[in-house]
Design a protein around this motif. Sequence first.
Motif, PDB file in Angstrom:
ATOM      1  N   LYS A  47       1.009  -1.333   0.110  1.00  0.00           N
ATOM      2  CA  LYS A  47      -0.129  -0.114  -0.283  1.00  0.00           C
ATOM      3  C   LYS A  47       1.410   1.058   0.140  1.00  0.00           C
ATOM      4  CE  LYS A  47      -3.807   2.452   2.536  1.00  0.00           C
ATOM      5  NZ  LYS A  47      -4.655   1.885   4.378  1.00  0.00           N
ATOM      6  N   LYS A  48       2.252   1.123   0.827  1.00  0.00           N
ATOM      7  CA  LYS A  48       3.068   2.507   0.831  1.00  0.00           C
ATOM      8  C   LYS A  48       3.612   2.569  -0.600  1.00  0.00           C
ATOM      9  CE  LYS A  48       6.565   4.190   3.475  1.00  0.00           C
ATOM     10  NZ  LYS A  48       6.095   5.318   3.757  1.00  0.00           N
ATOM     11  N   TYR A  49       4.371   1.586  -0.834  1.00  0.00           N
ATOM     12  CA  TYR A  49       5.417   1.564  -2.193  1.00  0.00           C
ATOM     13  C   TYR A  49       4.479   1.424  -3.618  1.00  0.00           C
ATOM     14  CZ  TYR A  49       8.701   2.551   0.897  1.00  0.00           C
ATOM     15  OH  TYR A  49       9.240   3.370   2.510  1.00  0.00           O
ATOM     16  N   ARG A  50       3.419   0.928  -3.862  1.00  0.00           N
ATOM     17  CA  ARG A  50       2.561   0.689  -5.288  1.00  0.00           C
ATOM     18  C   ARG A  50       3.534   0.007  -6.127  1.00  0.00           C
ATOM     19  NH1 ARG A  50      -2.780   3.559  -4.058  1.00  0.00           N
ATOM     20  NH2 ARG A  50      -2.659   4.298  -2.494  1.00  0.00           N
ATOM     21  N   PRO A  51       4.475  -0.763  -5.662  1.00  0.00           N
ATOM     22  CA  PRO A  51       5.005  -1.372  -6.970  1.00  0.00           C
ATOM     23  C   PRO A  51       4.710  -2.437  -7.815  1.00  0.00           C
ATOM     24  CG  PRO A  51       4.788  -3.675  -4.773  1.00  0.00           C
ATOM     25  CD  PRO A  51       4.482  -2.142  -4.670  1.00  0.00           C
ATOM     26  N   GLN A  52       5.592  -2.144  -8.873  1.00  0.00           N
ATOM     27  CA  GLN A  52       4.839  -2.337 -10.420  1.00  0.00           C
ATOM     28  C   GLN A  52       5.285  -3.422 -10.837  1.00  0.00           C
ATOM     29  OE1 GLN A  52       2.052  -0.459 -12.085  1.00  0.00           O
ATOM     30  NE2 GLN A  52       1.846   0.293  -9.937  1.00  0.00           N
ATOM     31  N   LYS A  53       6.123  -4.419 -10.076  1.00  0.00           N
ATOM     32  CA  LYS A  53       7.132  -6.158 -10.786  1.00  0.00           C
ATOM     33  C   LYS A  53       7.016  -6.455  -9.603  1.00  0.00           C
ATOM     34  CE  LYS A  53       9.079  -6.850 -14.486  1.00  0.00           C
ATOM     35  NZ  LYS A  53      10.318  -6.447 -15.210  1.00  0.00           N
ATOM     36  N   CYS A  54       6.110  -7.501  -8.942  1.00  0.00           N
ATOM     37  CA  CYS A  54       6.872  -8.393  -8.065  1.00  0.00           C
ATOM     38  C   CYS A  54       6.906  -9.384  -8.096  1.00  0.00           C
ATOM     39  CB  CYS A  54       5.058  -7.569  -6.741  1.00  0.00           C
ATOM     40  SG  CYS A  54       4.319  -6.353  -6.377  1.00  0.00           S
ATOM     41  N   VAL A  55       8.099  -9.798  -7.018  1.00  0.00           N
ATOM     42  CA  VAL A  55       8.110 -11.363  -7.339  1.00  0.00           C
ATOM     43  C   VAL A  55       8.208 -11.586  -5.584  1.00  0.00           C
ATOM     44  CG1 VAL A  55      10.532 -12.366  -8.260  1.00  0.00           C
ATOM     45  CG2 VAL A  55      10.057 -10.763  -9.177  1.00  0.00           C
ATOM     46  N   GLU A  56       7.417 -12.957  -5.608  1.00  0.00           N
ATOM     47  CA  GLU A  56       7.386 -13.843  -4.591  1.00  0.00           C
ATOM     48  C   GLU A  56       8.432 -15.361  -4.375  1.00  0.00           C
ATOM     49  OE1 GLU A  56       4.260 -15.992  -1.706  1.00  0.00           O
ATOM     50  OE2 GLU A  56       3.366 -15.303  -3.928  1.00  0.00           O
ATOM     51  N   VAL A  57       9.117 -15.321  -3.868  1.00  0.00           N
ATOM     52  CA  VAL A  57      10.179 -16.869  -3.890  1.00  0.00           C
ATOM     53  C   VAL A  57      10.003 -17.277  -2.703  1.00  0.00           C
ATOM     54  CG1 VAL A  57      12.372 -17.338  -4.225  1.00  0.00           C
ATOM     55  CG2 VAL A  57      11.928 -15.431  -5.264  1.00  0.00           C
ATOM     56  N   GLY A  58       9.608 -19.215  -3.289  1.00  0.00           N
ATOM     57  CA  GLY A  58       8.531 -19.803  -2.560  1.00  0.00           C
ATOM     58  C   GLY A  58       7.582 -19.355  -2.016  1.00  0.00           C
ATOM     59  N   ILE A  59       6.309 -20.522  -2.840  1.00  0.00           N
ATOM     60  CA  ILE A  59       5.336 -19.746  -2.645  1.00  0.00           C
ATOM     61  C   ILE A  59       4.347 -20.937  -2.004  1.00  0.00           C
ATOM     62  CG2 ILE A  59       5.173 -17.887  -4.435  1.00  0.00           C
ATOM     63  CD1 ILE A  59       3.670 -20.597  -6.662  1.00  0.00           C
ATOM     64  N   ALA A  60       4.747 -22.279  -1.216  1.00  0.00           N
ATOM     65  CA  ALA A  60       4.352 -23.617  -0.919  1.00  0.00           C
ATOM     66  C   ALA A  60       2.937 -23.590  -2.232  1.00  0.00           C
ATOM     67  CB  ALA A  60       3.776 -23.387   0.356  1.00  0.00           C
ATOM     68  N   GLY A  61       1.632 -23.278  -1.440  1.00  0.00           N
ATOM     69  CA  GLY A  61       0.821 -23.516  -1.441  1.00  0.00           C
ATOM     70  C   GLY A  61      -0.407 -21.952  -2.516  1.00  0.00           C
TER      71      GLY A  61
END
Length: 304
Positions: A47-61
Motif C-alpha cells: 500500500k505504501k510503495y505501490r510496486p509495479q513489478k513484484c516477485v515472490e520466491v517460495g510460494i507453497a500452496g
Amino acid sequence: MKEQRVELPKHIELDKTPIDILDSIEKVEYEPEMSEYDLSFICGIIKKYRPQKCVEVGIAGGGTSAIILNAMYNYCENSEFHVVDKSKEYYHDRRKHSGFLGRQAYDFLSPKKDFKIKYVEHLGNVLPSYLDEIGNNIDFVLLDTVHILPGEVLDFLAVLPYLHVGTIVVLHDVTLNSISYGKKNDVATGVLFNSVVAEKYYEINSHDAMPNIAAFKVTEDTMKYIMNVFGALCQTWSYLPSKKELDAYNAVINKYYGKLYDYYAKICDTNAKNLNNISLRDKATLIGKLLLNRASSQYRIRNN
C-alpha cells in the motif's frame, strides 16, 4: 568513543484489508503460512510503495500469493506479479501444484473490468533460472524459501542485480530459529537482514516479543557493502544445493559480481567439503551402529 545517533528500523502501517480474498478461495490447512500480523505487514508495504513489478520466491500452496495479488489489485494498476518455486508440486499435497491458491485468486479477480495485473508462475527450478525471463526493475521481492543456509542469502545475491535503488525486499521467518522449537538452523533470512546494508523496516516495539517478518529498502550502499552479505555465506551451511542449482547461482554471481566470484567460489567449496565430511561421518556412525547391533545379536544367539 564519540556518541552517535543509532539508526533504528522504520515503521510500516499495517493493512489487513487484502486478506479478505481468503473468503473467496479454497480453505486449506496450513495456508497461508503466515500470521495475520505478517500478512498485514506485507500489505502495508504494498500500500505504501505501490510496486509495479513484484516477485515472490517460495510460494507453497499460494495463500500468501493470493493476498499479495489482492493487495496489488487494490493499490497497483498495470502491474505484474511473478511467483517462483523450485517445486512444481505443493509439498503438503503432491496432487496439487505449487501456488494453486494464488491461481484461484487470479481466476476470481481477473474477470473484474479494472483488473490489470500480469500474473506469471515460474515452477520447477531455483530463482536465478528465471531472472532473465522476469527481467530488470523489480520493485518488490518476498523471500520465503528454505530458511536454512545458504537459502535466501543466495537468492538475494542472485536477484540484487535485477533490483534498483528503492526496491523493497521482504523477509519472512527472520526469528524462526528463536521462537520455534527444533528450528535452530533456520537462520538464513535473519542472517541476511542483519548483514545487508539498507534502509530497514522492523517493528522492534511490536506487541510480539520478536516479530517474525522484516523488510529493507535497497540503497546505493546495498551494493557498495555487498561484501557483508557474501561474508554471511561463511556461516555454516545446513545443506548443499544440487549441481544444477549451484550452476544457476554461479552463472548470475559470476556475471554481476566480478572479483567477488572467486571469494564466493571458495566459500562454496569449503562448505561442500564440510558437508561431504559430515555425510561421511554420519555414514560411518550408522555403519558402526549396525555392526554393533549385529555383534550384539550374534552374542545373544551364542549365549542362548
